[in-house]
Design an enzyme around this catalytic site. Structure first.
Site, PDB file in Angstrom:
ATOM      1  CB  SER A  18      -0.917   0.007   1.228  1.00 36.92           C
ATOM      2  OG  SER A  18      -1.591   1.247   1.290  1.00 36.92           O
ATOM      3  CB  SER A  20      -2.570   4.351   2.247  1.00 40.01           C
ATOM      4  OG  SER A  20      -3.499   3.996   1.255  1.00 40.01           O
ATOM      5  CB  THR A  65      -6.673  -2.153   0.843  1.00 40.36           C
ATOM      6  OG1 THR A  65      -6.485  -2.510  -0.507  1.00 40.36           O
ATOM      7  CG2 THR A  65      -5.673  -2.901   1.709  1.00 40.36           C
ATOM      8  CE  LYS A  69     -11.203  -1.465  -1.306  1.00 35.39           C
ATOM      9  NZ  LYS A  69     -11.149  -0.846  -2.626  1.00 35.39           N
ATOM     10  CG  ASP A 106     -12.227   3.051  -4.701  1.00 36.34           C
ATOM     11  OD1 ASP A 106     -11.171   3.573  -4.304  1.00 36.34           O
ATOM     12  OD2 ASP A 106     -12.505   1.853  -4.539  1.00 36.34           O
ATOM     13  N   GLY A 132     -14.968  -2.309 -18.786  1.00 42.43           N
ATOM     14  CA  GLY A 132     -14.722  -3.105 -17.580  1.00 42.43           C
ATOM     15  C   GLY A 132     -15.929  -3.114 -16.663  1.00 42.43           C
ATOM     16  N   GLY A 134     -15.493  -4.533 -13.164  1.00 42.09           N
ATOM     17  CA  GLY A 134     -14.999  -5.006 -11.876  1.00 42.09           C
ATOM     18  C   GLY A 134     -15.359  -4.022 -10.766  1.00 42.09           C
ATOM     19  CB  ALA A 136     -12.097   0.123 -10.498  1.00 41.87           C
ATOM     20  NE  ARG A 157     -12.236 -11.430 -19.911  1.00 42.11           N
ATOM     21  CZ  ARG A 157     -11.124 -11.811 -19.301  1.00 42.11           C
ATOM     22  NH1 ARG A 157     -10.081 -12.197 -20.006  1.00 42.11           N
ATOM     23  NH2 ARG A 157     -11.031 -11.771 -17.985  1.00 42.11           N
ATOM     24  CE1 TYR A 223      -3.122   3.266  -9.588  1.00 43.17           C
ATOM     25  CE2 TYR A 223      -0.746   3.390  -9.355  1.00 43.17           C
ATOM     26  CZ  TYR A 223      -1.980   2.963  -8.900  1.00 43.17           C
ATOM     27  OH  TYR A 223      -2.060   2.220  -7.750  1.00 43.17           O
TER      28      TYR A 223
HETATM   29  P1  NAP Z   1     -11.291  -6.307 -11.132  1.00 45.16           P
HETATM   30  O1  NAP Z   1     -12.459  -6.202 -10.222  1.00 45.16           O
HETATM   31  O2  NAP Z   1     -10.425  -7.506 -11.081  1.00 45.16           O
HETATM   32  O3  NAP Z   1     -11.822  -6.097 -12.658  1.00 45.16           O
HETATM   33  C1  NAP Z   1     -10.944  -6.275 -13.751  1.00 45.16           C
HETATM   34  C2  NAP Z   1     -11.641  -5.880 -15.043  1.00 45.16           C
HETATM   35  O4  NAP Z   1     -10.697  -6.008 -16.120  1.00 45.16           O
HETATM   36  C3  NAP Z   1     -12.832  -6.770 -15.409  1.00 45.16           C
HETATM   37  O5  NAP Z   1     -13.815  -6.003 -16.083  1.00 45.16           O
HETATM   38  C4  NAP Z   1     -12.197  -7.785 -16.364  1.00 45.16           C
HETATM   39  O6  NAP Z   1     -13.115  -8.359 -17.283  1.00 45.16           O
HETATM   40  C5  NAP Z   1     -11.251  -6.897 -17.114  1.00 45.16           C
HETATM   41  N1  NAP Z   1     -10.175  -7.702 -17.717  1.00 45.16           N
HETATM   42  C6  NAP Z   1      -9.105  -8.264 -17.094  1.00 45.16           C
HETATM   43  N2  NAP Z   1      -8.364  -8.945 -17.981  1.00 45.16           N
HETATM   44  C7  NAP Z   1      -8.986  -8.850 -19.187  1.00 45.16           C
HETATM   45  C8  NAP Z   1      -8.706  -9.332 -20.491  1.00 45.16           C
HETATM   46  N3  NAP Z   1      -7.612 -10.082 -20.737  1.00 45.16           N
HETATM   47  N4  NAP Z   1      -9.541  -9.004 -21.510  1.00 45.16           N
HETATM   48  C9  NAP Z   1     -10.641  -8.235 -21.275  1.00 45.16           C
HETATM   49  N5  NAP Z   1     -10.961  -7.755 -20.051  1.00 45.16           N
HETATM   50  C10 NAP Z   1     -10.140  -8.041 -19.021  1.00 45.16           C
HETATM   51  O7  NAP Z   1     -10.280  -5.085 -10.907  1.00 45.16           O
HETATM   52  P2  NAP Z   1     -10.622  -3.595 -10.397  1.00 45.16           P
HETATM   53  O8  NAP Z   1     -10.441  -3.545  -8.928  1.00 45.16           O
HETATM   54  O9  NAP Z   1     -11.896  -3.135 -10.989  1.00 45.16           O
HETATM   55  O10 NAP Z   1      -9.367  -2.781 -11.026  1.00 45.16           O
HETATM   56  C11 NAP Z   1      -9.198  -2.688 -12.418  1.00 45.16           C
HETATM   57  C12 NAP Z   1      -7.945  -1.883 -12.747  1.00 45.16           C
HETATM   58  O11 NAP Z   1      -8.060  -0.568 -12.212  1.00 45.16           O
HETATM   59  C13 NAP Z   1      -6.663  -2.444 -12.122  1.00 45.16           C
HETATM   60  O12 NAP Z   1      -5.631  -2.284 -13.064  1.00 45.16           O
HETATM   61  C14 NAP Z   1      -6.409  -1.569 -10.916  1.00 45.16           C
HETATM   62  O13 NAP Z   1      -5.040  -1.461 -10.599  1.00 45.16           O
HETATM   63  C15 NAP Z   1      -6.943  -0.226 -11.416  1.00 45.16           C
HETATM   64  N6  NAP Z   1      -7.442   0.639 -10.328  1.00 45.16           N
HETATM   65  C16 NAP Z   1      -6.953   1.907 -10.252  1.00 45.16           C
HETATM   66  C17 NAP Z   1      -7.412   2.769  -9.273  1.00 45.16           C
HETATM   67  C18 NAP Z   1      -6.875   4.163  -9.178  1.00 45.16           C
HETATM   68  O14 NAP Z   1      -6.976   4.757  -8.100  1.00 45.16           O
HETATM   69  N7  NAP Z   1      -6.356   4.719 -10.252  1.00 45.16           N
HETATM   70  C19 NAP Z   1      -8.391   2.330  -8.346  1.00 45.16           C
HETATM   71  C20 NAP Z   1      -8.874   1.012  -8.464  1.00 45.16           C
HETATM   72  C21 NAP Z   1      -8.387   0.173  -9.469  1.00 45.16           C
HETATM   73  P3  NAP Z   1     -13.919  -9.712 -16.914  1.00 45.16           P
HETATM   74  O15 NAP Z   1     -15.057  -9.272 -16.028  1.00 45.16           O
HETATM   75  O16 NAP Z   1     -14.348 -10.237 -18.207  1.00 45.16           O
HETATM   76  O17 NAP Z   1     -12.955 -10.611 -16.172  1.00 45.16           O
END
Ligand code: NAP
Length: 282
Positions: A18, A20, A65, A69, A106, A132, A134, A136, A157, A223
């Site tokens: 982290s 943070s 984290t 959560k 977030d 996406g 997920g 986020a 996807r 990022y």
């Molecule tokens: P998550 O819940 O694991 O969701 C991942 C997403 O990416 C899902 O929609 C997944 O699709 C898609 N994905 C992964 N691999 C793929 C592939 N090969 N082809 C197509 N789609 C794919 O993750 P999350 O927590 O939402 O975070 C997502 C990203 O955001 C991460 O990189 C994380 O580091 C970043 N993030 C950044 C911040 C920030 O403060 N800037 C905050 C949170 C997260 P499926 O549903 O089909 O698996």
């Protein structure tokens, strides 16, 4: 705020990665405050007890984290709108009566980043495409709807995950398969990547932006690297772009203010500090 130093921490499992403590440590120093911010690893077996007895921890509040959560939100006496909607809290504090309060920041972090780096971006709320579905993405859909976007298209996807979010948030959100993307891009005011595609070590985000209007704002919450291929491609064709680091930093603002009584700023020095720690080129 006088008396013993106020203590907060990031809680999770693991917490070693982290950033943070670096963020809050920077703000504590900048504002000359006595507070402390540390890391507490809370194992999944002890998480329920830890959050249920949070007032015994000696902390005035915490960040939460993965994977805690949801457990943290369930332990709260009071939740903000985002945490209620998502059933997950990433920021906790004890109020004056000792009740545990929780927020999910977030989405607020996402909005704060765009407000700072693309002022006026939501002046004419219109249509957004979110790649996406997920954790986020959920926070970002919540955030966009809070800014009165009239349509939020979720492209994923795995269609059923996009559909689940769209069903939860109601008629302004629509789920799509990836093959609808080209058509959707032709009519969007905002394009957001929330997938992990394009992140260092992951697969690239392959996307054809030729249908995207030049006025569309493009942002990526990945990022590392700071300028993802999506942002590079969008910038080269004249679209305004915003990188994802600010989301990480802005989501920390409400917690710091609750715990230490000062609303901190996300400034260039903080961005540079975190980029250096991440080993990312500015
Ligand atoms: P998550 O819940 O694991 O969701 C991942 C997403 O990416 C899902 O929609 C997944 O699709 C898609 N994905 C992964 N691999 C793929 C592939 N090969 N082809 C197509 N789609 C794919 O993750 P999350 O927590 O939402 O975070 C997502 C990203 O955001 C991460 O990189 C994380 O580091 C970043 N993030 C950044 C911040 C920030 O403060 N800037 C905050 C949170 C997260 P499926 O549903 O089909 O698996």
């Amino acid at each position: 705020m006088s008396g013993p130093a106020r203590k907060a921490a990031v809680t999770g499992y693991p917490v070693a990665q982290s950033r943070s403590p670096l963020v809050h440590g920077y703000w504590l120093k900048k504002h000359g405050l006595e507070g402390e911010y540390g890391k507490i690893e809370v194992s999944p077996e002890t998480a329920e007890d830890f959050f249920a007895n949070f007032s015994a921890s000696g902390l005035v509040g915490a960040n939460v984290t993965v994977p805690h959560k949801e457990v943290a939100a369930a332990a709260c006496d009071q939740l903000d709108d985002a945490a209620t909607t998502m059933g997950a809290a990433n920021t906790l504090w004890l109020d004056e009566a000792g009740r545990l309060c929780g927020a999910n920041t977030d989405g607020i972090g996402f909005l704060g980043n765009l407000d700072q780096l693309a002022p006026g971006w939501d002046a004419l709320p219109g249509t957004a495409v979110v790649l996406g579905a997920g954790g986020a993405a959920r926070a970002i859909v919540w955030a966009l709807l809070s800014r009165k976007f009239t349509k939020v298209h979720i492209v994923n996807r795995t269609f059923k995950k996009a559909k689940k979010i769209a069903d939860e948030f109601g008629s302004r959100t629509i789920a799509h398969n990836w093959d609808k993307l080209r058509t959707l891009l032709g009519e969007t005011d905002l394009l957001v990547n929330t997938t992990s595609l394009g992140m260092t070590g992951k697969s690239p985000l392959e996307i054809d932006l030729s249908a995207l209007p030049q006025e569309t704002l493009v942002t990526d919450i990945v990022y590392v690297p700071l300028e993802t291929d999506l942002l590079k491609q969008a910038g080269e064709r004249g679209n305004q772009t915003v990188d994802g680091l600010g989301m990480l930093l802005h989501q920390a603002v409400p917690g710091f203010e609750k715990w230490f009584g000062v609303r901190p700023e996300v400034d260039d020095e903080l961005r540079a500090l975190i980029l250096k720690d991440l080993g990312v080129e500015p």
